[in-house]
Design an enzyme around this catalytic site. Structure first.
Site, PDB file in Angstrom:
ATOM      1  CB  SER A   1       5.103  -1.967  12.145  1.00  0.00           C
ATOM      2  OG  SER A   1       4.706  -0.462  12.496  1.00  0.00           O
TER       3      SER A   1
ATOM      4  CG  ASN B   1      -1.764   1.174   1.348  1.00  0.00           C
ATOM      5  OD1 ASN B   1      -1.838   2.014   0.415  1.00  0.00           O
ATOM      6  ND2 ASN B   1      -2.445   1.624   2.432  1.00  0.00           N
TER       7      ASN B   1
ATOM      8  CE  LYS C   1       0.047   3.490   4.590  1.00  0.00           C
ATOM      9  NZ  LYS C   1      -0.085   3.798   6.250  1.00  0.00           N
TER      10      LYS C   1
ATOM     11  N   GLY D   1       2.217   2.236  10.998  1.00  0.00           N
ATOM     12  CA  GLY D   1       3.468   3.183  10.852  1.00  0.00           C
ATOM     13  C   GLY D   1       4.221   3.411  12.096  1.00  0.00           C
TER      14      GLY D   1
ATOM     15  CD  GLU E   1      -3.672  -2.480   7.357  1.00  0.00           C
ATOM     16  OE1 GLU E   1      -2.385  -2.639   7.071  1.00  0.00           O
ATOM     17  OE2 GLU E   1      -4.326  -1.571   6.939  1.00  0.00           O
TER      18      GLU E   1
ATOM     19  CG  HIS F   1      -5.704   1.940   5.215  1.00  0.00           C
ATOM     20  ND1 HIS F   1      -5.329   2.953   6.036  1.00  0.00           N
ATOM     21  CD2 HIS F   1      -4.729   0.967   4.893  1.00  0.00           C
ATOM     22  CE1 HIS F   1      -4.012   2.519   6.474  1.00  0.00           C
ATOM     23  NE2 HIS F   1      -3.769   1.463   5.659  1.00  0.00           N
TER      24      HIS F   1
ATOM     25  CD  GLU G   1      -2.910   5.720   6.550  1.00  0.00           C
ATOM     26  OE1 GLU G   1      -2.909   5.611   5.178  1.00  0.00           O
ATOM     27  OE2 GLU G   1      -2.060   5.285   7.479  1.00  0.00           O
TER      28      GLU G   1
END
Ligand code: PEP
Length: 266
Positions: free
Chosen positions: A211, A11, A13, A171, A165, A94, A96
């Protein structure tokens, strides 16, 4: 549960450009990966990426999909359009998108239906945030995300993938432990068996993201309930990402040898 070959998805992003595309394409065209690999670059690069990789087994996917099919929806991209430019899958929900663009389980449900109609494999992202994790609410959150977005979906002849996730792992450099992912994936599997029939649930891959890097990928992939990985930051370095794919390849080859040995001994 591990009767599916691993799926490793990048991904990107809102990152990458022509340089990353050239580096990734040349890296991946030189390899002959047996495992399933997907790359989700930003929308504008999807057509080019799909064209460059059309003679390879690498799948291309989008990071989002419109819940609308067509019409006056400025800035949106439909499932049919994604399919037409060569996409095989799309990420949906996702964290985000949920946090920054206020997507919720209801919009995810519509987007999953749109993706399935367009013959794109939805990769539905679910996971708890740090506070929910600390309060022991992980299963409660996952239950709602799974039931509210998957209820009523018709998977006849279609593929679907679930990416667990945990938001606190994305991250942050703090991946969840393989053992804890193993047990959460077992829970997800139990729940999808209540939403779909067991035969359908058995075909759904449950992958982990948060991660992931070349140091922790092998341990995660060795877990029987982890069917693959969703990789963010580490996928922006083609060398690093291809090392993760190599590990998945190796793991899949070992699993095949073991299955063959078991068959001979049976
Ligand atoms: C992601 O955002 O899907 C992700 C897994 O990111 P990272 O690998 O950087 O944690």
């Amino acid at each position: 549960m591990k009767n599916k070959s691993p799926l490793v998805v990048a991904n990107w992003k809102l990152n990458g450009g022509t340089d990353l595309i050239c580096a990734s394409v040349s890296k991946f065209l030189r390899h002959n990966f047996k495992v399933n690999i997907g790359i989700a670059p930003p929308y504008v690069y999807l057509g080019d990426m799909a064209n460059f990789l059309k003679n390879s087994s690498i799948m291309i996917g989008s990071q989002n999909i419109s819940k609308f099919e067509s019409g006056a929806f400025t800035g949106e991209t439909s499932g049919q359009m994604l399919k037409e430019v060569g996409c095989n899958f799309c990420l949906i929900g996702h964290s985000e998108r949920r946090q920054v663009f206020l997507e919720n389980n209801a919009s995810c449900q519509t987007k999953i239906a749109r993706a399935l109609e367009a013959n794109l494999m939805p990769i539905i992202c679910i996971g708890e945030n740090e506070q929910q994790y600390e309060l022991g609410l992980t299963k409660h959150i996952l239950y709602k995300q799974l039931h509210e977005s998957l209820q009523g979906q018709d998977l006849t002849g279609k593929e679907l993938c679930i990416a667990y996730e945990p938001i606190w792992a994305i991250g942050s450099g703090k991946a969840a432990s393989p053992e804890s992912v193993q047990s959460i994936h077992a829970y997800i599997y139990e729940e999808i068996c209540t939403i779909f029939d067991k035969e359908t649930a058995d075909k759904i891959r449950i992958i982990y993201g948060g991660s992931v890097n070349k140091k922790n990928a092998a341990e995660l992939l060795a877990m029987p309930n982890i069917d693959g990985l969703l990789v963010g930051g580490a996928s922006l370095d083609p060398e690093h990402f291809s090392e993760i794919c190599e590990l998945a390849n190796k793991q899949a080859a070992n699993a095949t040898v073991q299955t063959n040995a078991e068959a001979v001994l049976a």
